[in-house]
Design a protein around this motif. Structure first.
Motif, PDB file in Angstrom:
ATOM      1  N   GLY A 236       0.808  -1.205   0.000  1.00  0.00           N
ATOM      2  CA  GLY A 236       0.000   0.000   0.000  1.00  0.00           C
ATOM      3  C   GLY A 236       0.846   1.263   0.000  1.00  0.00           C
ATOM      4  N   ARG A 240       0.548   4.187  -2.820  1.00  0.00           N
ATOM      5  CA  ARG A 240       0.268   5.578  -2.436  1.00  0.00           C
ATOM      6  C   ARG A 240       1.371   6.511  -2.922  1.00  0.00           C
ATOM      7  NH1 ARG A 240      -0.294  10.173  -1.459  1.00  0.00           N
ATOM      8  NH2 ARG A 240      -1.393  11.168   0.291  1.00  0.00           N
ATOM      9  N   LEU A 290      -4.612  -0.715   4.364  1.00  0.00           N
ATOM     10  CA  LEU A 290      -4.535   0.389   3.414  1.00  0.00           C
ATOM     11  C   LEU A 290      -4.601   1.740   4.115  1.00  0.00           C
ATOM     12  CD1 LEU A 290      -6.652  -0.989   0.451  1.00  0.00           C
ATOM     13  CD2 LEU A 290      -4.197  -1.192   0.898  1.00  0.00           C
ATOM     14  N   GLU A 291      -5.341   1.805   5.209  1.00  0.00           N
ATOM     15  CA  GLU A 291      -5.418   3.063   5.958  1.00  0.00           C
ATOM     16  C   GLU A 291      -4.077   3.387   6.608  1.00  0.00           C
ATOM     17  OE1 GLU A 291      -5.664   5.626   9.342  1.00  0.00           O
ATOM     18  OE2 GLU A 291      -5.428   3.450   9.547  1.00  0.00           O
ATOM     19  N   ASP A 294      -1.651   4.448   3.964  1.00  0.00           N
ATOM     20  CA  ASP A 294      -1.907   5.804   3.500  1.00  0.00           C
ATOM     21  C   ASP A 294      -1.307   6.819   4.466  1.00  0.00           C
ATOM     22  OD1 ASP A 294      -3.497   7.412   1.449  1.00  0.00           O
ATOM     23  OD2 ASP A 294      -4.247   8.248   3.330  1.00  0.00           O
ATOM     24  N   ARG A 295      -1.422   6.572   5.769  1.00  0.00           N
ATOM     25  CA  ARG A 295      -0.857   7.499   6.747  1.00  0.00           C
ATOM     26  C   ARG A 295       0.662   7.514   6.668  1.00  0.00           C
ATOM     27  NH1 ARG A 295      -1.584   5.941  11.793  1.00  0.00           N
ATOM     28  NH2 ARG A 295      -2.998   4.176  11.572  1.00  0.00           N
ATOM     29  N   ALA A 297       2.563   6.772   4.017  1.00  0.00           N
ATOM     30  CA  ALA A 297       2.974   7.414   2.774  1.00  0.00           C
ATOM     31  C   ALA A 297       2.771   8.925   2.842  1.00  0.00           C
ATOM     32  CB  ALA A 297       2.202   6.824   1.601  1.00  0.00           C
ATOM     33  N   ALA A 298       1.652   9.352   3.418  1.00  0.00           N
ATOM     34  CA  ALA A 298       1.390  10.786   3.539  1.00  0.00           C
ATOM     35  C   ALA A 298       2.455  11.465   4.385  1.00  0.00           C
ATOM     36  CB  ALA A 298      -0.003  11.019   4.135  1.00  0.00           C
TER      37      ALA A 298
END
Length: 315
Positions: A236, A240, A290-291, A294-295, A297-298
């Motif tokens: 993930g 991302r 995935l959540e 995402d954090r 990668a952000a």
């Protein structure tokens, strides 16, 4: 009528033709009941050019997926780190078995460790991530590009041509273990200080999206929930960041025991400068792969990962 719908027919299992691919596919296929191994040569197997110039790790995957779509095989087996992160039309991920050793291994001619290699030693790898890690640990090393199957790469340690000979190689421990050659490693590199590629050591089993329920259930029986979650989180991050094989990125996730709240996934990801001179690491924990990816990668992007390494590569 497909092979699976014919009573008593063996499962047709597609794999790349390399010794490693055949070994790892045969090991997992043995848990699927009667099967027939179907070997398929990919573009990545035919060429010794750098993966980035061939279009990324997906060059190992497309030929197998084409055979699956054409109903030449019932299931295909990949090294999961070779899979592009985007969806494949008409194909679904059916199982991710228990993961093998996720570490990298160093093999040297004289059995010395990374710290023991002489100044200026030549170390081979085809991975931008491993290159960056080698240079970060030992800026004095001469890191040379190298590709090929495990036998070919290990042979470079003893090549009669001095210009081709290397003093060390970095390879996946899982590959050496699956070939019964782990004893040739001089050092297994600790994941805490030497994180590896997303999903390294994991296998992915794919089937057609319209596969019979019986086939999907047969393949799903070898799925390991913890490995599946960890690999999804790691991959993930790549998705991302829109990162391909030319991006020096490492990711590793661990999954705690499940509770009423679900599993706790701890994901660590690192982006390296290609020359190894700097790196960014982020660690996050969450229940959804995935959540949490995402954090992670952000946070990497917010801290400047896009300026540090080539992101947005073709997958």
């Amino acid at each position: 009528m497909t092979a699976m719908s014919a009573p008593g027919a063996p499962l047709r299992v597609g794999t790349r033709a390399s010794a490693l691919a055949v070994a790892q596919t045969s090991a997992i296929a043995a848990h699927l009941g009667p099967y027939e191994l179907v070997t398929i040569t990919s573009e990545g197997d035919r060429s010794s050019a750098p993966l980035a110039s061939l279009g990324g790790t997906g060059v190992f995957v497309s030929a197998l997926r084409d055979a699956l779509r054409a109903d030449q095989v019932d299931v295909i087996v990949h090294s999961m780190k070779d899979l592009p992160t985007g969806p494949a039309e008409g194909i679904v991920l059916a199982a991710v078995p228990v993961r093998a050793d996720a570490r990298d291994a160093l093999a040297t001619r004289d059995g010395v460790t990374l710290a023991g290699l002489p100044t200026g030693a030549r170390v081979g790898t085809g991975s931008p991530r491993r290159r960056a890690q080698l240079l970060a640990a030992r800026p004095d090393l001469d890191v040379v590009g190298i590709r090929g199957n495990v036998d070919t790469r290990l042979g470079r340690l003893f090549d009669a041509d001095e210009d081709r000979r290397v003093d060390g190689l970095v390879l996946a421990a899982a590959g050496l273990e699956r070939l019964g050659r782990l004893g040739e490693a001089s050092e297994l590199l600790d994941l805490a200080i030497w994180p590896t590629a997303p999903a390294q050591g994991a296998l992915a089993l794919e089937v057609r999206a319209d596969a019979p329920a019986a086939l999907r259930a047969r393949v799903a029986a070898v799925d390991d929930a913890s490995t599946h979650l960890a690999a999804a989180a790691e991959r993930g991050v790549l998705a991302r960041l829109e990162a391909g094989c030319s991006a020096p990125i490492a990711a590793h996730a661990t999954v705690s025991a499940r509770s009423r709240e679900g599993a706790a996934i701890t994901l660590t990801a690192t982006v390296f400068a290609p020359d190894g001179r700097s790196e960014l690491t982020v660690v996050e924990t969450g229940a959804d792969p995935l959540e949490v990816a995402d954090r992670v990668a952000a946070a990497l992007l917010e801290r400047g990962a896009a300026a540090l390494a080539p992101l947005g590569s073709a997958r």
